[in-house]
Design an enzyme around this catalytic site. Structure first.
Site, mmCIF file in Angstrom:
data_model
loop_
_atom_site.group_PDB
_atom_site.id
_atom_site.type_symbol
_atom_site.label_atom_id
_atom_site.label_comp_id
_atom_site.label_asym_id
_atom_site.label_seq_id
_atom_site.Cartn_x
_atom_site.Cartn_y
_atom_site.Cartn_z
ATOM 1 N N CYS A 31 0.846 -1.198 0.000
ATOM 2 C CA CYS A 31 0.000 0.000 0.000
ATOM 3 C C CYS A 31 0.885 1.254 0.000
ATOM 4 C CB CYS A 31 -0.991 -0.037 1.152
ATOM 5 S SG CYS A 31 -2.361 1.147 0.947
ATOM 6 N N HIS A 76 -3.761 -5.041 -0.502
ATOM 7 C CA HIS A 76 -3.345 -5.584 0.783
ATOM 8 C C HIS A 76 -3.335 -7.117 0.724
ATOM 9 C CE1 HIS A 76 -3.335 -1.948 3.341
ATOM 10 N NE2 HIS A 76 -4.195 -1.494 2.443
ATOM 11 N N GLU A 101 -2.505 -9.155 2.969
ATOM 12 C CA GLU A 101 -2.975 -9.689 4.250
ATOM 13 C C GLU A 101 -4.491 -9.682 4.366
ATOM 14 O OE1 GLU A 101 -2.690 -5.252 5.058
ATOM 15 O OE2 GLU A 101 -1.704 -6.733 3.780
#
Length: 205
Positions: A85, A185, A187
Protein backbone atom coordinates in the site's frame (compact mmCIF):
# COMPACT_ATOMS: atom_id res chain seq x y z
CA UNK A 1 14.49 -22.67 2.16
CA UNK A 2 12.59 -19.61 3.41
CA UNK A 3 14.69 -16.91 5.10
CA UNK A 4 13.83 -14.86 8.18
CA UNK A 5 11.79 -11.78 7.40
CA UNK A 6 11.89 -8.29 8.91
CA UNK A 7 8.61 -6.36 9.07
CA UNK A 8 9.47 -2.69 9.48
CA UNK A 9 7.66 -1.03 12.39
CA UNK A 10 7.73 2.75 11.93
CA UNK A 11 4.25 3.42 13.29
CA UNK A 12 2.47 3.51 9.93
CA UNK A 13 1.26 0.02 9.13
CA UNK A 14 -1.16 -2.76 10.02
CA UNK A 15 1.63 -4.82 11.55
CA UNK A 16 -0.26 -7.59 13.32
CA UNK A 17 -2.32 -8.58 10.27
CA UNK A 18 0.73 -8.54 7.98
CA UNK A 19 2.79 -10.54 10.49
CA UNK A 20 0.06 -13.19 10.78
CA UNK A 21 -0.27 -13.39 6.99
CA UNK A 22 3.49 -13.83 6.51
CA UNK A 23 3.58 -16.63 9.08
CA UNK A 24 0.56 -18.30 7.47
CA UNK A 25 2.31 -18.02 4.09
CA UNK A 26 5.35 -19.93 5.35
CA UNK A 27 7.71 -17.47 7.04
CA UNK A 28 9.48 -19.38 9.84
CA UNK A 29 9.98 -16.18 11.80
CA UNK A 30 8.94 -12.57 11.38
CA UNK A 31 10.90 -9.92 13.27
CA UNK A 32 8.85 -6.74 13.80
CA UNK A 33 11.29 -3.90 14.41
CA UNK A 34 12.50 -0.42 13.56
CA UNK A 35 16.04 -1.16 14.76
CA UNK A 36 18.33 0.00 11.91
CA UNK A 37 20.97 -2.62 12.74
CA UNK A 38 18.45 -5.46 12.42
CA UNK A 39 16.96 -3.96 9.24
CA UNK A 40 20.41 -3.56 7.67
CA UNK A 41 21.15 -7.26 8.25
CA UNK A 42 17.73 -8.54 7.19
CA UNK A 43 17.36 -11.48 4.81
CA UNK A 44 14.19 -9.96 3.35
CA UNK A 45 12.15 -6.90 4.24
CA UNK A 46 8.46 -5.93 4.25
CA UNK A 47 7.51 -2.25 4.46
CA UNK A 48 3.80 -1.73 5.18
CA UNK A 49 2.09 1.63 5.06
CA UNK A 50 -1.32 3.05 5.96
CA UNK A 51 -2.35 6.71 5.79
CA UNK A 52 -0.96 9.73 3.96
CA UNK A 53 2.28 9.52 1.97
CA UNK A 54 3.91 12.48 3.72
CA UNK A 55 3.03 11.23 7.19
CA UNK A 56 4.43 7.78 6.41
CA UNK A 57 7.62 9.21 4.88
CA UNK A 58 8.02 11.49 7.90
CA UNK A 59 7.48 8.63 10.36
CA UNK A 60 10.08 6.50 8.59
CA UNK A 61 12.63 9.32 8.59
CA UNK A 62 11.89 10.13 12.23
CA UNK A 63 13.58 6.85 13.23
CA UNK A 64 17.32 7.64 13.28
CA UNK A 65 19.23 5.54 10.79
CA UNK A 66 16.23 3.63 9.44
CA UNK A 67 16.22 4.99 5.88
CA UNK A 68 19.98 4.38 5.38
CA UNK A 69 19.55 0.87 6.83
CA UNK A 70 16.75 0.16 4.35
CA UNK A 71 18.84 1.46 1.47
CA UNK A 72 21.82 -0.63 2.59
CA UNK A 73 19.80 -3.84 2.82
CA UNK A 74 17.59 -3.38 -0.23
CA UNK A 75 19.78 -1.49 -2.69
CA UNK A 76 23.37 -2.29 -1.68
CA UNK A 77 22.76 -5.89 -0.52
CA UNK A 78 19.84 -6.61 -2.90
CA UNK A 79 17.66 -8.26 -0.26
CA UNK A 80 14.14 -9.14 -1.44
CA UNK A 81 11.81 -6.26 -0.59
CA UNK A 82 8.01 -6.00 -0.46
CA UNK A 83 6.20 -2.67 -0.10
CA UNK A 84 2.49 -2.81 0.76
CA UNK A 85 0.00 0.00 0.00
CA UNK A 86 1.73 3.24 1.06
CA UNK A 87 4.85 1.12 1.55
CA UNK A 88 4.74 0.56 -2.21
CA UNK A 89 4.10 4.26 -2.89
CA UNK A 90 7.17 5.21 -0.84
CA UNK A 91 9.30 3.36 -3.42
CA UNK A 92 8.63 6.23 -5.86
CA UNK A 93 10.55 9.50 -6.12
CA UNK A 94 7.79 11.73 -4.79
CA UNK A 95 4.33 11.71 -3.26
CA UNK A 96 1.97 14.59 -4.04
CA UNK A 97 -0.48 14.26 -1.16
CA UNK A 98 -0.88 17.48 0.87
CA UNK A 99 2.19 18.89 -0.84
CA UNK A 100 5.26 17.26 -2.36
CA UNK A 101 7.17 14.77 -0.23
CA UNK A 102 10.31 12.84 -1.13
CA UNK A 103 10.02 9.08 -1.45
CA UNK A 104 12.78 6.50 -1.34
CA UNK A 105 13.51 6.97 -5.05
CA UNK A 106 13.86 3.28 -5.87
CA UNK A 107 11.32 3.28 -8.72
CA UNK A 108 11.30 6.45 -10.87
CA UNK A 109 7.90 8.09 -10.76
CA UNK A 110 5.47 9.92 -8.50
CA UNK A 111 2.27 9.33 -6.53
CA UNK A 112 -0.83 11.41 -7.27
CA UNK A 113 -4.51 11.46 -6.33
CA UNK A 114 -6.77 9.03 -8.11
CA UNK A 115 -9.24 11.09 -10.14
CA UNK A 116 -11.59 8.91 -12.22
CA UNK A 117 -13.28 10.58 -15.16
CA UNK A 118 -16.61 9.11 -14.00
CA UNK A 119 -17.76 11.18 -10.98
CA UNK A 120 -19.93 8.26 -9.85
CA UNK A 121 -16.83 6.27 -8.96
CA UNK A 122 -16.03 6.67 -5.29
CA UNK A 123 -12.70 7.65 -3.77
CA UNK A 124 -11.09 5.94 -1.95
CA UNK A 125 -11.04 2.95 -4.26
CA UNK A 126 -12.05 0.35 -1.70
CA UNK A 127 -12.94 -3.33 -1.91
CA UNK A 128 -12.21 -6.33 -4.06
CA UNK A 129 -10.97 -5.78 -7.60
CA UNK A 130 -9.25 -7.78 -10.30
CA UNK A 131 -5.47 -7.61 -10.53
CA UNK A 132 -4.14 -8.23 -14.05
CA UNK A 133 -0.48 -9.18 -14.37
CA UNK A 134 1.39 -7.49 -17.22
CA UNK A 135 3.52 -10.59 -17.79
CA UNK A 136 5.13 -13.47 -15.91
CA UNK A 137 6.18 -12.19 -12.48
CA UNK A 138 5.44 -12.74 -8.79
CA UNK A 139 2.06 -11.03 -9.09
CA UNK A 140 -0.47 -13.28 -10.79
CA UNK A 141 -3.89 -12.35 -12.14
CA UNK A 142 -6.66 -12.64 -9.54
CA UNK A 143 -8.86 -10.79 -7.08
CA UNK A 144 -7.34 -8.64 -4.32
CA UNK A 145 -8.49 -6.16 -1.68
CA UNK A 146 -7.72 -2.45 -2.18
CA UNK A 147 -8.07 0.65 0.01
CA UNK A 148 -6.43 3.74 -1.51
CA UNK A 149 -7.00 7.24 -2.85
CA UNK A 150 -3.60 7.76 -4.50
CA UNK A 151 -1.85 5.90 -7.31
CA UNK A 152 1.71 5.45 -8.53
CA UNK A 153 2.60 6.84 -11.95
CA UNK A 154 5.86 5.20 -13.00
CA UNK A 155 8.28 6.94 -15.34
CA UNK A 156 9.06 3.60 -17.04
CA UNK A 157 6.14 1.31 -17.97
CA UNK A 158 8.51 -1.66 -17.62
CA UNK A 159 8.30 -1.20 -13.84
CA UNK A 160 4.53 -1.90 -13.86
CA UNK A 161 3.98 -5.56 -12.93
CA UNK A 162 0.18 -5.50 -12.66
CA UNK A 163 -2.79 -3.20 -13.10
CA UNK A 164 -6.34 -2.93 -11.83
CA UNK A 165 -9.28 -0.82 -13.03
CA UNK A 166 -11.16 2.00 -11.32
CA UNK A 167 -12.53 4.03 -14.18
CA UNK A 168 -9.16 3.60 -15.88
CA UNK A 169 -6.25 1.20 -15.74
CA UNK A 170 -4.19 2.02 -12.65
CA UNK A 171 -1.05 0.51 -11.20
CA UNK A 172 -1.59 -2.41 -8.84
CA UNK A 173 2.03 -3.60 -8.54
CA UNK A 174 5.48 -2.29 -9.40
CA UNK A 175 8.95 -3.74 -9.25
CA UNK A 176 12.41 -4.30 -10.62
CA UNK A 177 15.32 -6.56 -9.67
CA UNK A 178 14.76 -7.48 -5.98
CA UNK A 179 11.96 -4.95 -5.45
CA UNK A 180 8.23 -5.64 -5.36
CA UNK A 181 5.46 -3.25 -4.36
CA UNK A 182 1.71 -3.91 -4.30
CA UNK A 183 -1.04 -1.34 -3.95
CA UNK A 184 -3.49 -3.92 -2.62
CA UNK A 185 -3.35 -5.58 0.78
CA UNK A 186 -2.13 -9.22 0.57
CA UNK A 187 -2.97 -9.69 4.25
CA UNK A 188 -6.64 -8.90 3.46
CA UNK A 189 -6.78 -10.76 0.14
CA UNK A 190 -7.37 -14.26 1.49
CA UNK A 191 -6.02 -17.14 -0.63
CA UNK A 192 -4.80 -14.82 -3.40
CA UNK A 193 -2.79 -12.72 -0.97
CA UNK A 194 -1.33 -15.69 0.91
CA UNK A 195 -0.23 -17.27 -2.38
CA UNK A 196 1.55 -14.06 -3.36
CA UNK A 197 3.31 -13.87 0.01
CA UNK A 198 4.41 -17.50 -0.31
CA UNK A 199 5.90 -16.82 -3.72
CA UNK A 200 7.67 -13.74 -2.39
CA UNK A 201 9.03 -15.62 0.64
CA UNK A 202 10.55 -18.19 -1.68
CA UNK A 203 11.76 -15.65 -4.26
CA UNK A 204 15.44 -15.63 -5.09
CA UNK A 205 15.91 -12.57 -7.33
Amino acid sequence: MVSDTVLVDYGAGNLRSVEKALLAAGAPRVTVTADPDIVARADRIVLPGVGAFGACAGALRAVPGLEPALTHAVIANARPFLGICVGMQLMADEGREYGAHAGLGWIPGHVERLTPADPALKIPHMGWNMVTATGPNLVETGGAYFVHSYVVRTADPAHILATTTHGEAIVAAIGRANLLGVQFHPEKSQAYGLALLTRWLNWRP
